[in-house]
Design a protein around this motif. Structure first.
Motif, mmCIF file in Angstrom:
data_model
loop_
_atom_site.group_PDB
_atom_site.id
_atom_site.type_symbol
_atom_site.label_atom_id
_atom_site.label_comp_id
_atom_site.label_asym_id
_atom_site.label_seq_id
_atom_site.Cartn_x
_atom_site.Cartn_y
_atom_site.Cartn_z
ATOM 1 N N UNK A 146 0.818 -1.220 0.000
ATOM 2 C CA UNK A 146 0.000 0.000 0.000
ATOM 3 C C UNK A 146 0.845 1.260 0.000
ATOM 4 N N UNK A 147 2.153 1.098 -0.140
ATOM 5 C CA UNK A 147 3.076 2.216 -0.052
ATOM 6 C C UNK A 147 3.793 2.176 1.286
ATOM 7 N N UNK A 148 4.603 3.167 1.545
ATOM 8 C CA UNK A 148 5.372 3.237 2.783
ATOM 9 C C UNK A 148 5.501 4.701 3.205
ATOM 10 N N UNK A 149 5.423 4.950 4.501
ATOM 11 C CA UNK A 149 5.743 6.273 5.021
ATOM 12 C C UNK A 149 7.268 6.409 5.011
ATOM 13 N N UNK A 150 7.769 7.018 3.963
ATOM 14 C CA UNK A 150 9.219 7.068 3.763
ATOM 15 C C UNK A 150 9.920 8.026 4.721
ATOM 16 N N UNK A 151 9.150 8.808 5.482
ATOM 17 C CA UNK A 151 9.753 9.721 6.452
ATOM 18 C C UNK A 151 9.717 9.151 7.871
ATOM 19 N N UNK A 152 9.183 7.955 8.033
ATOM 20 C CA UNK A 152 9.153 7.352 9.367
ATOM 21 C C UNK A 152 10.580 7.266 9.912
ATOM 22 N N UNK A 153 10.745 7.616 11.158
ATOM 23 C CA UNK A 153 12.087 7.691 11.752
ATOM 24 C C UNK A 153 12.853 6.379 11.655
ATOM 25 N N UNK A 154 12.130 5.246 11.654
ATOM 26 C CA UNK A 154 12.791 3.945 11.631
ATOM 27 C C UNK A 154 13.001 3.401 10.221
ATOM 28 N N UNK A 155 12.540 4.150 9.212
ATOM 29 C CA UNK A 155 12.647 3.691 7.820
ATOM 30 C C UNK A 155 13.359 4.684 6.909
ATOM 31 N N UNK A 156 13.414 5.937 7.314
ATOM 32 C CA UNK A 156 13.906 7.002 6.440
ATOM 33 C C UNK A 156 15.316 6.739 5.923
ATOM 34 N N UNK A 157 16.140 6.093 6.712
ATOM 35 C CA UNK A 157 17.526 5.835 6.280
ATOM 36 C C UNK A 157 17.641 4.677 5.297
ATOM 37 N N UNK A 158 16.579 3.885 5.173
ATOM 38 C CA UNK A 158 16.625 2.702 4.316
ATOM 39 C C UNK A 158 16.071 2.936 2.914
ATOM 40 N N UNK A 159 15.247 3.974 2.752
ATOM 41 C CA UNK A 159 14.524 4.169 1.492
ATOM 42 C C UNK A 159 15.479 4.515 0.358
ATOM 43 N N UNK A 160 15.522 3.652 -0.645
ATOM 44 C CA UNK A 160 16.340 3.896 -1.836
ATOM 45 C C UNK A 160 15.467 4.202 -3.041
ATOM 46 N N UNK A 161 14.325 3.544 -3.131
ATOM 47 C CA UNK A 161 13.364 3.814 -4.205
ATOM 48 C C UNK A 161 11.975 3.977 -3.601
ATOM 49 N N UNK A 162 11.199 4.855 -4.201
ATOM 50 C CA UNK A 162 9.816 5.117 -3.775
ATOM 51 C C UNK A 162 9.017 5.375 -5.042
ATOM 52 N N UNK A 163 8.145 4.407 -5.423
ATOM 53 C CA UNK A 163 7.467 4.498 -6.714
ATOM 54 C C UNK A 163 6.013 4.062 -6.605
ATOM 55 N N UNK A 164 5.165 4.721 -7.396
ATOM 56 C CA UNK A 164 3.732 4.431 -7.402
ATOM 57 C C UNK A 164 3.342 3.836 -8.753
#
Length: 420
Positions: A146-164
């Motif tokens: 369903x997507x991801x909250x890419x700004x979440x404090x526990x995930x922000x450092x891992x996000x390499x791609x974000x696509x819809x």
């Protein structure tokens, strides 16, 4: 039970298995439907002129080349196309998230006490005293959800791609907003990095996250969007010369040729595909797609309950067939391995945390484990990692829950795949 999938296929299943989609009755009758309401279809033809005309007339959502193209149309348009002997047209099935409820069992605005390493993380690490996880560097986990909250404090450092993949005729880069929560929760279990020590940890916190939005805000989506995302992840793996694990915590009881072909395509390119077994247990033959496919690792859900000396397979977790028990061979519709999937604490789309259950929650435990093991053995293939997961599961047989027993069983598969 899981949120019902809307099956809109050209093959009519038994009425007891169907949830009518978009006003279409179980027998395909459009008489009660709003004829202007559009739905997704796959159009194909050996006649290239007819195919070109159809593309120009209806527009193209995704072009799958030899498999045809998808587009949106209403009931009257669909009926008219069915009469064209030069074209084949079928409705595209919808898939939905594999959690037991559309709402979390508990939600937290901030980190809950003693939850930096939830029970499932401790269990898969086989360490009840665990306070922090590690590993996964150099491996990408593509979360199709369903997507991801890419700004979440526990995930922000891992996000390499974000696509819809749900918007229209092209992939929207930089957009993967999650308004439902499921995708953010799944991503956290796979690779949350603890938010500089103040948040929750996933299995492989050094892995990179490819957040691919393929489902809508209601937790359901079309198989063509999912298939296109699978193929894109595979192509990215090739072009970037990188290791990719795809996690699909979604499913349907109806097989989609587009997804089947996409899974085979990705597997052929060295991508490891992990998928939820489904939440239609404890009945035999209830593994959903894509988990039921031979080139996908179907993951069953375990509860935090010890019986007969092992964790217990949850009743809601889908089962394979008892007729294939004991063969240690993965066939269509088999459970492959098991992992924690009940009352799982993880990241939430609000920036906080939540606890939810389902085979959706079990699948990312295995995706994270695969990434961690692969990162430690970077020269091996995806099939070697798959065999490694099976061997790890073999060493932790599950003996509790309906259908569970010694050896390869139809409830837990090879067993619980753990780190050690």
């Amino acid at each position: 039970m899981k949120r019902s999938a809307k099956f809109v296929t050209s093959v009519m299943l038994a009425a007891t298995l169907l949830v009518p989609a978009m006003g279409v009755s179980a027998n395909g009758d459009f008489s009660t439907q709003n004829t202007n309401e559009k739905f997704r279809v796959l159009v194909d033809s050996a006649n290239q002129k007819e195919l070109k005309n159809a593309k120009e007339r209806y527009g193209v959502h995704w072009d799958f080349q030899a498999e045809g193209f998808t587009t949106n149309m209403n009931a009257k348009q669909f009926e008219a196309l069915q009469k064209n002997k030069n074209l084949t047209v079928e409705k595209v099935p919808e898939f939905s998230i594999e959690e037991t409820s559309s709402k979390p069992e508990a939600a937290y605005a901030a980190m809950a006490a003693s939850q930096s390493t939830p029970w499932g993380i401790k269990a898969i690490y086989n360490d009840s005293a665990l306070t922090k996880t590690s590993g996964g560097a150099g491996v990408n986990i593509a979360v199709l959800d369903t997507g991801v909250n890419k700004t979440h404090a526990d995930l922000v450092n891992n996000v390499e791609q974000c696509k819809d993949f749900t918007i229209g005729t092209s992939i929207v880069n930089g957009s993967c907003v999650d308004r439902q929560g499921h995708g953010t929760h799944v991503a956290g279990t796979a690779l949350a990095d603890g938010g500089s020590g103040s948040g929750v940890y996933g299995v492989a916190p050094a892995a990179d996250l490819w957040a691919y939005k393929v489902l809508g805000d209601d937790g359901s989506g079309y198989s063509d969007d999912i298939a296109n995302a699978i193929r894109h992840a595979a192509d990215q793996a090739t072009s970037l010369n990188t290791k990719v694990v795809i996690n699909m915590s979604l499913g349907s009881s109806a097989e989609s040729s587009l997804i089947t072909n996409a899974v085979n395509y990705a597997y052929g390119k060295g991508v490891l595909i992990i998928a939820a077994a489904g939440n239609s247990g404890p009945y035999q033959g209830s593994i959903g797609y894509p988990g039921a496919l031979q080139n996908a690792v179907a993951v069953a859900a375990l509860e935090n309950v010890i019986q007969n000396g092992t964790y217990r397979v949850a009743d809601f977790s889908s089962r394979g067939y008892s007729s294939t028990d004991g063969d240690y061979v993965i066939q269509k519709g088999d459970v492959e391995v098991s992992a924690p999937g009940a009352a799982i604490y993880s990241t939430w789309y609000t920036g906080g945390y939540s606890t939810i259950s389902g085979t959706s929650m079990a699948s990312p435990h295995i995706a994270g484990l695969a990434a961690k093991v692969w990162a430690a053995n970077p020269t091996v293939s995806h099939t070697t990692i798959r065999n490694d997961l099976q061997n790890r599961a073999y060493n932790y047989d599950i003996l509790s829950g309906s259908g569970a027993g010694y050896g390869d069983d139809y409830a837990s598969g090879f067993g619980f795949a753990r780190l050690r």
